[in-house]
Design a protein around this motif. Structure first.
Motif, PDB file in Angstrom:
ATOM      1  N   HIS A  55       0.863  -1.186   0.000  1.00 32.28           N
ATOM      2  CA  HIS A  55       0.000   0.000   0.000  1.00 32.28           C
ATOM      3  C   HIS A  55       0.896   1.232   0.000  1.00 32.28           C
ATOM      4  O   HIS A  55       1.977   1.218   0.592  1.00 32.28           O
ATOM      5  N   ARG A  56       0.463   2.291  -0.640  1.00 29.12           N
ATOM      6  CA  ARG A  56       1.266   3.518  -0.709  1.00 29.12           C
ATOM      7  C   ARG A  56       1.429   4.160   0.657  1.00 29.12           C
ATOM      8  O   ARG A  56       2.409   4.840   0.917  1.00 29.12           O
ATOM      9  N   LYS A  57       0.453   3.958   1.532  1.00 23.63           N
ATOM     10  CA  LYS A  57       0.563   4.484   2.891  1.00 23.63           C
ATOM     11  C   LYS A  57      -0.166   3.562   3.860  1.00 23.63           C
ATOM     12  O   LYS A  57      -1.172   2.948   3.522  1.00 23.63           O
ATOM     13  N   ILE A  58       0.408   3.462   5.045  1.00 25.35           N
ATOM     14  CA  ILE A  58      -0.192   2.710   6.139  1.00 25.35           C
ATOM     15  C   ILE A  58      -0.428   3.724   7.250  1.00 25.35           C
ATOM     16  O   ILE A  58       0.497   4.379   7.712  1.00 25.35           O
ATOM     17  N   ILE A  59      -1.670   3.854   7.654  1.00 25.33           N
ATOM     18  CA  ILE A  59      -2.074   4.874   8.616  1.00 25.33           C
ATOM     19  C   ILE A  59      -2.534   4.205   9.906  1.00 25.33           C
ATOM     20  O   ILE A  59      -3.088   3.108   9.893  1.00 25.33           O
ATOM     21  N   LEU A  60      -2.311   4.898  10.997  1.00 26.93           N
ATOM     22  CA  LEU A  60      -2.751   4.421  12.296  1.00 26.93           C
ATOM     23  C   LEU A  60      -3.016   5.660  13.144  1.00 26.93           C
ATOM     24  O   LEU A  60      -2.294   6.641  13.029  1.00 26.93           O
ATOM     25  N   TYR A  61      -4.078   5.642  13.922  1.00 29.11           N
ATOM     26  CA  TYR A  61      -4.170   6.721  14.909  1.00 29.11           C
ATOM     27  C   TYR A  61      -4.146   6.103  16.282  1.00 29.11           C
ATOM     28  O   TYR A  61      -4.723   5.056  16.531  1.00 29.11           O
ATOM     29  N   ALA A  62      -3.364   6.739  17.142  1.00 27.22           N
ATOM     30  CA  ALA A  62      -3.018   6.163  18.430  1.00 27.22           C
ATOM     31  C   ALA A  62      -3.760   6.836  19.568  1.00 27.22           C
ATOM     32  O   ALA A  62      -4.184   7.982  19.461  1.00 27.22           O
ATOM     33  N   VAL A  63      -3.882   6.115  20.657  1.00 31.15           N
ATOM     34  CA  VAL A  63      -4.357   6.706  21.892  1.00 31.15           C
ATOM     35  C   VAL A  63      -3.344   7.792  22.264  1.00 31.15           C
ATOM     36  O   VAL A  63      -2.133   7.556  22.207  1.00 31.15           O
ATOM     37  N   PRO A  64      -3.822   8.994  22.590  1.00 28.91           N
ATOM     38  CA  PRO A  64      -2.884  10.065  22.941  1.00 28.91           C
ATOM     39  C   PRO A  64      -1.886   9.622  24.014  1.00 28.91           C
ATOM     40  O   PRO A  64      -2.248   8.991  25.004  1.00 28.91           O
ATOM     41  N   GLY A  65      -0.628   9.920  23.741  1.00 28.24           N
ATOM     42  CA  GLY A  65       0.445   9.535  24.646  1.00 28.24           C
ATOM     43  C   GLY A  65       1.170   8.270  24.234  1.00 28.24           C
ATOM     44  O   GLY A  65       2.262   7.981  24.727  1.00 28.24           O
ATOM     45  N   ARG A  66       0.577   7.489  23.339  1.00 26.35           N
ATOM     46  CA  ARG A  66       1.196   6.231  22.894  1.00 26.35           C
ATOM     47  C   ARG A  66       1.984   6.378  21.592  1.00 26.35           C
ATOM     48  O   ARG A  66       2.537   5.415  21.080  1.00 26.35           O
ATOM     49  N   GLU A  67       2.051   7.586  21.056  1.00 25.59           N
ATOM     50  CA  GLU A  67       2.726   7.803  19.776  1.00 25.59           C
ATOM     51  C   GLU A  67       4.171   7.288  19.756  1.00 25.59           C
ATOM     52  O   GLU A  67       4.582   6.692  18.751  1.00 25.59           O
ATOM     53  N   PRO A  68       4.956   7.481  20.831  1.00 22.09           N
ATOM     54  CA  PRO A  68       6.341   6.975  20.798  1.00 22.09           C
ATOM     55  C   PRO A  68       6.435   5.468  20.551  1.00 22.09           C
ATOM     56  O   PRO A  68       7.373   5.001  19.903  1.00 22.09           O
ATOM     57  N   PHE A  69       5.472   4.702  21.032  1.00 21.29           N
ATOM     58  CA  PHE A  69       5.467   3.257  20.780  1.00 21.29           C
ATOM     59  C   PHE A  69       5.375   2.987  19.284  1.00 21.29           C
ATOM     60  O   PHE A  69       6.108   2.154  18.740  1.00 21.29           O
ATOM     61  N   TYR A  70       4.494   3.687  18.584  1.00 20.24           N
ATOM     62  CA  TYR A  70       4.276   3.445  17.155  1.00 20.24           C
ATOM     63  C   TYR A  70       5.401   4.003  16.296  1.00 20.24           C
ATOM     64  O   TYR A  70       5.649   3.503  15.192  1.00 20.24           O
TER      65      TYR A  70
END
Length: 143
Positions: A98-113
């Protein structure tokens, strides 16, 4: 006990999965809601122990342009075992091409992703069913 990995929705106890999401805590998602969401997703991943789902996730995808990873959850009794990491890795691998893989995270968990290569988008926008609750939970700015 060894973890068994499954991609099929066959045999999933949707009521137990609903309870796992509530406990994770990723909100109240009814058994019927989860059955529909996972059934309509191109990619699914379940980690099971003793026949019970202890972690899961899914990706909505169109096959060429965009894959969206969502509903990634690990039962609180099984967190810290690398199951969340394994689900992300499996869903990202299935979404390759896929040209892009998107995910939205629980606020504060961004560093994990970020460890998987995800980066903050500057142009992402959303319409939420309950914008006040979404703002309260930190997903969007107040209007």
């Amino acid at each position: 006990m060894a973890v068994e990995w499954r991609d099929s929705i066959e045999g999933v106890d949707w009521g137990a999965l609903s309870e796992m999401y509530r406990r994770a805590p990723l909100g109240d998602k009814s058994a019927d809601w989860l059955r529909t969401a996972f059934s309509n997703s191109m990619f699914r991943c379940f980690a099971c122990e003793d026949g019970r789902v202890i972690a899961s996730g899914r990706a909505v995808a169109d096959g060429v342009d965009c894959a969206y990873l969502c509903d990634i959850a690990v039962d609180p009794d099984h967190q810290g075992r690398g199951l969340g990491r394994a689900i992300i890795e499996r869903l990202v691998e299935r979404s390759r091409g896929h040209r892009k893989i998107i995910l939205y995270a629980v606020p504060g968990r961004e560093p994990f992703y970020e460890k998987f290569g995800f980066r903050r988008m500057r142009t992402a926008m959303a319409i939420f069913e309950n914008p006040q609750q979404a703002a309260q939970n930190g997903y969007i700015d107040e209007a």
